[in-house]
Design an enzyme around this catalytic site. Structure first.
Site, mmCIF file in Angstrom:
data_model
loop_
_atom_site.group_PDB
_atom_site.id
_atom_site.type_symbol
_atom_site.label_atom_id
_atom_site.label_comp_id
_atom_site.label_asym_id
_atom_site.label_seq_id
_atom_site.Cartn_x
_atom_site.Cartn_y
_atom_site.Cartn_z
ATOM 1 N N LYS A 98 65.392 58.542 62.808
ATOM 2 C CA LYS A 98 64.819 58.999 64.104
ATOM 3 C C LYS A 98 65.142 59.956 65.103
ATOM 4 O O LYS A 98 64.037 60.812 65.320
ATOM 5 C CB LYS A 98 64.205 57.319 65.302
ATOM 6 C CG LYS A 98 63.756 56.571 64.257
ATOM 7 C CD LYS A 98 64.080 55.241 65.018
ATOM 8 C CE LYS A 98 63.601 53.475 64.223
ATOM 9 N NZ LYS A 98 63.388 52.493 65.038
ATOM 10 N N GLN B 177 67.603 49.886 69.182
ATOM 11 C CA GLN B 177 67.178 49.681 67.891
ATOM 12 C C GLN B 177 67.109 47.891 67.938
ATOM 13 O O GLN B 177 68.733 47.546 67.929
ATOM 14 C CB GLN B 177 68.597 50.442 66.867
ATOM 15 C CG GLN B 177 67.761 50.316 65.365
ATOM 16 C CD GLN B 177 66.369 50.615 65.033
ATOM 17 O OE1 GLN B 177 65.952 51.400 65.533
ATOM 18 N NE2 GLN B 177 66.490 50.365 63.699
ATOM 19 N N ASP C 276 58.313 51.732 70.993
ATOM 20 C CA ASP C 276 58.456 50.081 70.345
ATOM 21 C C ASP C 276 57.607 49.614 70.375
ATOM 22 O O ASP C 276 56.557 48.682 69.631
ATOM 23 C CB ASP C 276 59.593 49.500 70.494
ATOM 24 C CG ASP C 276 60.761 50.239 69.407
ATOM 25 O OD1 ASP C 276 60.059 50.899 68.606
ATOM 26 O OD2 ASP C 276 61.243 49.894 69.242
#
Ligand code: GUN
Length: 296
Positions: free
Chosen positions: A55, A99, A122
């Site tokens: 990422k 994460q 997200d």
């Protein structure tokens, strides 16, 4: 009948990433803004480390600012929440990604809901979940968004199509179903308790497999000509070698489907591209600018 079209997620994602890099350069030139994504990694899970590294690399390649904050496996909930609060307050940070999974002493929902919803790239914050469900503008989870973009190109007009989403997770299944409802599909959400899952799948023009069970969806579950999107990434041993397979028995489905995503090289690359897209959109909105239509 000839084999299905294999949907090249890598090429699809490369196209989207090039358009995003273009728009990031324009944003810098016209407004002096460099979108910034901060990723928080708690602990040392090897798979999470790989995801986070990829990422970060993709963010920098798109011309955005990329920061990674590592915290120990033993970090307390208060310490993680304090990190999120600092990133919320930093105007240079446009997107925040914590994460998952988090270690057991840290409540994931509390951490996600502490992220400023405008920076929640997200799309996991309850406010973004609620906005998506009620048809309001929101940040949308990256994996289902990537699936939808591919479907729009490969499945023909989505209006009125029957779609089945196999899997009901908050990260993929539920938001995927919301996106398909928004496109006027007729949507079924199937899960481990669904009766006659093969029969349910056989009725569908679009199959989204997101269960995390290697090759569970068989070729004879697929309606001829259907579009199949395989979200699964399962590491299995076959003939003495480790191999990545999806939730769909690819070789079987290939002879029946109209189009299908491979694993790897299907949904995975699109998830990262959509993360970059969400970061750019978040940055534009935070500065009161319109999001570039080339990247919607
Ligand atoms: N862990 C696995 N997938 C994801 C994701 O899309 N976002 C975050 N934050 N963590 C993950």
């Amino acid at each position: 009948m000839s084999d299905a079209t294999i949907i090249d997620g890598k090429a699809f994602a490369a196209g989207l990433r090039a358009r995003l890099a273009d728009q990031v350069a324009r944003l810098k030139e016209a407004h002096g803004i460099t979108p910034g994504l901060s990723v928080v990694l708690v602990g040392e899970d090897p798979a999470s480390q790989v995801y986070v590294r990829n990422k970060g690399k993709a963010t920098a390649e798109a011309g955005m600012k990329s920061d990674q904050f590592n915290m120990p496996e033993t970090a307390s909930a208060e310490e993680v929440l304090a990190k999120v609060a600092a990133l919320d307050a930093d105007p240079e940070v446009n997107g925040i990604l914590v994460q998952l999974p988090l270690p057991p002493q840290v409540d994931s929902a509390a951490v996600i809901n502490a992220i400023d919803p405008g920076k929640d790239i997200d799309g996991f914050h309850v406010i973004n979940v609620g906005r998506l469900a009620t048809g309001q503008e929101s940040l949308v989870p990256c994996t289902p968004l990537g699936c939808l973009l591919m479907l729009k190109d490969y499945a023909g007009p989505l209006v009125g199509k029957r779609a089945i989403v196999v899997g009901r997770s908050n990260i993929v299944g539920k938001p995927m179903a919301q996106l398909l409802i928004r496109e006027s599909c007729t949507v079924t959400i199937a899960h481990s308790k669904t009766q006659d899952l093969p029969g349910e799948c056989r009725r569908a023009d679009i199959v989204i497999a997101a269960v995390g069970k290697p090759e569970m969806v068989r070729g004879d579950w697929i309606k001829p000509g259907a579009t199949v999107i395989d979200v699964g990434i399962n590491r299995i041993e076959r003939d003495g070698k480790m191999k990545l397979v999806g939730d769909v028995a690819f070789e079987e489905a290939l002879t029946v489907a109209g189009a299908i995503t491979p694993v790897p090289g299907g949904v995975g690359p699109m998830t990262i591209a959509c993360l970059l897209r969400n970061t750019l959109h978040a940055a534009c909105r935070q500065h009161g600018l319109e999001v570039p239509p080339e990247t919607i």
